[in-house]
Design an enzyme around this catalytic site. Sequence first.
Site, mmCIF file in Angstrom:
data_model
loop_
_atom_site.group_PDB
_atom_site.id
_atom_site.type_symbol
_atom_site.label_atom_id
_atom_site.label_comp_id
_atom_site.label_asym_id
_atom_site.label_seq_id
_atom_site.Cartn_x
_atom_site.Cartn_y
_atom_site.Cartn_z
ATOM 1 N N ASP A 38 0.871 -1.174 0.000
ATOM 2 C CA ASP A 38 0.000 0.000 0.000
ATOM 3 C C ASP A 38 0.911 1.229 0.000
ATOM 4 O O ASP A 38 2.010 1.176 0.538
ATOM 5 C CB ASP A 38 -0.876 -0.041 1.252
ATOM 6 N N ASP A 237 -1.475 -0.903 6.107
ATOM 7 C CA ASP A 237 -1.559 -0.326 7.449
ATOM 8 C C ASP A 237 -2.967 0.071 7.852
ATOM 9 O O ASP A 237 -3.298 0.115 9.019
ATOM 10 C CB ASP A 237 -0.685 0.938 7.528
ATOM 11 N N ASP A 241 -7.291 -1.291 4.079
ATOM 12 C CA ASP A 241 -6.429 -2.346 3.532
ATOM 13 C C ASP A 241 -6.862 -3.731 3.994
ATOM 14 O O ASP A 241 -6.400 -4.743 3.454
ATOM 15 C CB ASP A 241 -4.969 -2.138 3.968
HETATM 16 P P1 ADP Z 1 -4.361 5.477 -0.467
HETATM 17 O O1 ADP Z 1 -4.906 4.292 -1.177
HETATM 18 O O2 ADP Z 1 -3.127 6.022 -1.172
HETATM 19 O O3 ADP Z 1 -4.046 5.155 0.989
HETATM 20 P P2 ADP Z 1 -7.057 6.710 -0.209
HETATM 21 O O4 ADP Z 1 -7.763 5.552 -0.792
HETATM 22 O O5 ADP Z 1 -7.272 7.017 1.224
HETATM 23 O O6 ADP Z 1 -5.442 6.671 -0.526
HETATM 24 O O7 ADP Z 1 -7.463 8.002 -1.019
HETATM 25 C C1 ADP Z 1 -7.281 8.037 -2.416
HETATM 26 C C2 ADP Z 1 -7.337 9.441 -2.929
HETATM 27 O O8 ADP Z 1 -8.632 10.026 -2.671
HETATM 28 C C3 ADP Z 1 -6.374 10.389 -2.278
HETATM 29 O O9 ADP Z 1 -5.104 10.302 -2.874
HETATM 30 C C4 ADP Z 1 -7.040 11.724 -2.555
HETATM 31 O O10 ADP Z 1 -6.731 12.149 -3.853
HETATM 32 C C5 ADP Z 1 -8.522 11.426 -2.499
HETATM 33 N N1 ADP Z 1 -9.152 11.795 -1.213
HETATM 34 C C6 ADP Z 1 -9.903 11.003 -0.432
HETATM 35 N N2 ADP Z 1 -10.362 11.657 0.660
HETATM 36 C C7 ADP Z 1 -9.854 12.912 0.596
HETATM 37 C C8 ADP Z 1 -9.939 14.080 1.429
HETATM 38 N N3 ADP Z 1 -10.640 14.119 2.569
HETATM 39 N N4 ADP Z 1 -9.269 15.165 1.039
HETATM 40 C C9 ADP Z 1 -8.539 15.159 -0.095
HETATM 41 N N5 ADP Z 1 -8.427 14.116 -0.924
HETATM 42 C C10 ADP Z 1 -9.079 12.995 -0.605
HETATM 43 MG MG MG Z 2 -2.715 3.383 3.628
#
Ligand code: ADP
Ligand code: MG
Length: 292
Positions: A38, A237, A241
Amino acid sequence: ATPTAVMVGTGLGAEHGILIKGGESLEKAYRLTIVVFDKTGTLTRGEPEVTDIVPAEGFTPQNVLQTALSIESLSEHPLAQAIVKRGKAEGLSPLPVENFEALSGLGTRAKIAGRSCLLGNPRLMVQEGMALQGLDRQAADLAGQGKTCVLVAEEGLVIGLIALSDVPRESAGAAIAALKVAGLRVAMITGDNASTGQAIARQLEIDQVLAEVLPGDKAREIRRLQQEGQIVAMVGDGINDAPALTAADIGIAIGAGTDVAIEASDITLMTGDLQAVPRAIRLSFETMKVIR
Ligand code: ADP
Ligand code: MG
């Protein structure tokens, strides 16, 4: 597997801060072909910081930050926390927000002083039919540097973007190199933009990027790799996930992570040191050699 040898393996693991739940995961580790990490909070420290605020024509950085701060005050996303921190550091305070809605893996939607506001990644803006107001080029450049772009819109118009950078964990490069030396393929899975993911993958010499994967689809991506014949370890983490950790042949939760991720995993690393990933896999190899 003989129970004694497995006990030896798990006992040795504990000494290195590696908790192995059962002998079955050791056997699977022995046949592993790919390790999927991740991105946010696992490969990176999960502590993003605002690096750039770019307003669209007719707006100021303050306008952009004021709206973003107000909406993100209601969100628990790590990006939201970084934006709130920056807003407060600049002496702004959040305006009252109504009808707040979190859009998983995309961003958020809300009303501020009766105005409809939307905040999130380029994919969300495209999905909502929103033009980027000449910010396309800058968004692409920033993503090419491995930064995450959050676009801010009011009343159907993009007013600016906020770029954030989340530094890779210090141990990431060495951990990935060790896995590759062991003959394993290394991939990254992320909800983030493809160019942002690829820029970070390039830095860390990661073989494959699965980007723009919505939280609910991570497990499906793992199963797709398995259908290609891969034996998959997933390292994660966060709460979102957990399904992917369960779907993987071996789920590895990093210790700094959430209880939900730890529960869904076969192996738990007690610290955020990613070099424990190749160590855990090596340990399983050695243990299985003793048994066979
Ligand atoms: P990752 O898989 O990298 O851990 P997430 O699934 O949590 O990331 O989020 C994916 C994308 O959604 C982020 O990179 C962002 O672009 C967008 N996003 C989600 N929630 C928010 C928020 N509260 N503010 C800004 N961007 C957000
Ligand atoms: Mg993560």
